[in-house]
Design an enzyme around this catalytic site. Structure first.
Site, mmCIF file in Angstrom:
data_model
loop_
_atom_site.group_PDB
_atom_site.id
_atom_site.type_symbol
_atom_site.label_atom_id
_atom_site.label_comp_id
_atom_site.label_asym_id
_atom_site.label_seq_id
_atom_site.Cartn_x
_atom_site.Cartn_y
_atom_site.Cartn_z
ATOM 1 N N HIS A 5 0.828 -1.208 0.000
ATOM 2 C CA HIS A 5 0.000 0.000 0.000
ATOM 3 C C HIS A 5 0.859 1.253 0.000
ATOM 4 O O HIS A 5 2.046 1.208 0.270
ATOM 5 C CB HIS A 5 -0.983 0.015 1.185
ATOM 6 C CG HIS A 5 -0.339 0.136 2.530
ATOM 7 N ND1 HIS A 5 -0.095 -0.930 3.338
ATOM 8 C CD2 HIS A 5 0.109 1.216 3.217
ATOM 9 C CE1 HIS A 5 0.471 -0.527 4.458
ATOM 10 N NE2 HIS A 5 0.610 0.781 4.406
ATOM 11 N N ARG A 9 -1.682 10.916 4.316
ATOM 12 C CA ARG A 9 -2.294 11.573 5.473
ATOM 13 C C ARG A 9 -3.370 12.527 4.956
ATOM 14 O O ARG A 9 -3.111 13.307 4.035
ATOM 15 C CB ARG A 9 -1.239 12.333 6.261
ATOM 16 C CG ARG A 9 -0.281 11.421 6.978
ATOM 17 C CD ARG A 9 0.730 12.209 7.816
ATOM 18 N NE ARG A 9 1.584 11.295 8.540
ATOM 19 C CZ ARG A 9 2.758 10.849 8.095
ATOM 20 N NH1 ARG A 9 3.217 11.254 6.927
ATOM 21 N NH2 ARG A 9 3.464 10.013 8.816
ATOM 22 N N GLU A 56 -3.732 3.547 1.778
ATOM 23 C CA GLU A 56 -4.087 3.713 3.187
ATOM 24 C C GLU A 56 -4.301 5.200 3.437
ATOM 25 O O GLU A 56 -3.380 6.002 3.281
ATOM 26 C CB GLU A 56 -2.963 3.197 4.082
ATOM 27 C CG GLU A 56 -3.181 3.472 5.560
ATOM 28 C CD GLU A 56 -1.966 3.132 6.402
ATOM 29 O OE1 GLU A 56 -1.809 3.761 7.470
ATOM 30 O OE2 GLU A 56 -1.158 2.259 6.009
ATOM 31 N N ASN A 60 -5.091 11.695 11.382
ATOM 32 C CA ASN A 60 -4.589 11.937 12.726
ATOM 33 C C ASN A 60 -5.491 12.974 13.379
ATOM 34 O O ASN A 60 -5.675 14.067 12.847
ATOM 35 C CB ASN A 60 -3.140 12.438 12.675
ATOM 36 C CG ASN A 60 -2.205 11.358 12.193
ATOM 37 O OD1 ASN A 60 -2.058 10.335 12.839
ATOM 38 N ND2 ASN A 60 -1.589 11.567 11.045
ATOM 39 N N HIS A 74 2.926 11.527 -7.505
ATOM 40 C CA HIS A 74 1.529 11.204 -7.775
ATOM 41 C C HIS A 74 1.299 9.706 -7.674
ATOM 42 O O HIS A 74 2.236 8.923 -7.626
ATOM 43 C CB HIS A 74 1.115 11.692 -9.168
ATOM 44 C CG HIS A 74 1.892 11.069 -10.279
ATOM 45 N ND1 HIS A 74 3.054 11.634 -10.777
ATOM 46 C CD2 HIS A 74 1.714 9.923 -10.975
ATOM 47 C CE1 HIS A 74 3.532 10.867 -11.738
ATOM 48 N NE2 HIS A 74 2.743 9.812 -11.878
ATOM 49 N N GLU A 126 -2.577 10.495 -11.445
ATOM 50 C CA GLU A 126 -2.425 10.493 -12.896
ATOM 51 C C GLU A 126 -3.295 9.383 -13.479
ATOM 52 O O GLU A 126 -3.262 8.246 -13.008
ATOM 53 C CB GLU A 126 -0.963 10.241 -13.273
ATOM 54 C CG GLU A 126 -0.722 10.232 -14.763
ATOM 55 C CD GLU A 126 0.727 9.960 -15.137
ATOM 56 O OE1 GLU A 126 1.108 10.312 -16.261
ATOM 57 O OE2 GLU A 126 1.474 9.401 -14.303
#
Length: 133
Positions: A5, A9, A56, A60, A74, A126
């Site tokens: 993965h 964030r 993922e 936070n 990207h 992209e």
């Protein structure tokens, strides 16, 4: 070895889930809530590990914005028709805080058709035309 993965964030987990599922057609694969540790995770993709790499999304608690920096480029997604894909996702992306930031067309110096869409947190995706033979 396998690519499992890529972690991004995000400032609002549900907004990001909505963007990746409703605009880019990914599935919400699983969600992990960690209130004691002050973060939540959501994994999205077109299928799970090990057949497909996932994204993922990490939220936070209390952080609603991140600086992109200059190292990240990207994420790339293959699609059968870039122009049709952009046409189909343009309004959905805008409604969820994203935008097409490079219209469909050939890559500089080549023939491959690409476009870029930006998610609500500013990450670039992209779209690369990959026609079936």
């Amino acid at each position: 070895m396998l690519m499992l993965h890529t972690m991004l964030r995000v400032g609002n987990l549900q907004r990001s889930i909505d963007f990746y599922t409703q605009v880019l057609g990914m599935d919400l694969l699983r969600k992990t809530l960690r209130p004691e540790q002050q973060y939540d995770l959501a994994f999205v993709g077109y299928g799970g590990n090990p057949g497909q790499a996932e994204i993922e999304l990490t939220y936070n608690y209390g952080v609603d914005h991140y600086e992109q920096g200059t190292a990240f480029g990207h994420i790339a997604i293959g699609v059968p028709d870039v122009a049709a894909t952009c046409s189909g996702l343009r309004d959905k992306a805008a409604a969820l805080g994203g935008a097409i930031t490079r219209e469909p067309g050939p890559v500089k110096g080549g023939n491959t058709v690409i476009a870029f869409v930006t998610d609500p947190d500013g990450y670039k995706i992209e779209l690369i035309e990959r026609r079936e033979p």
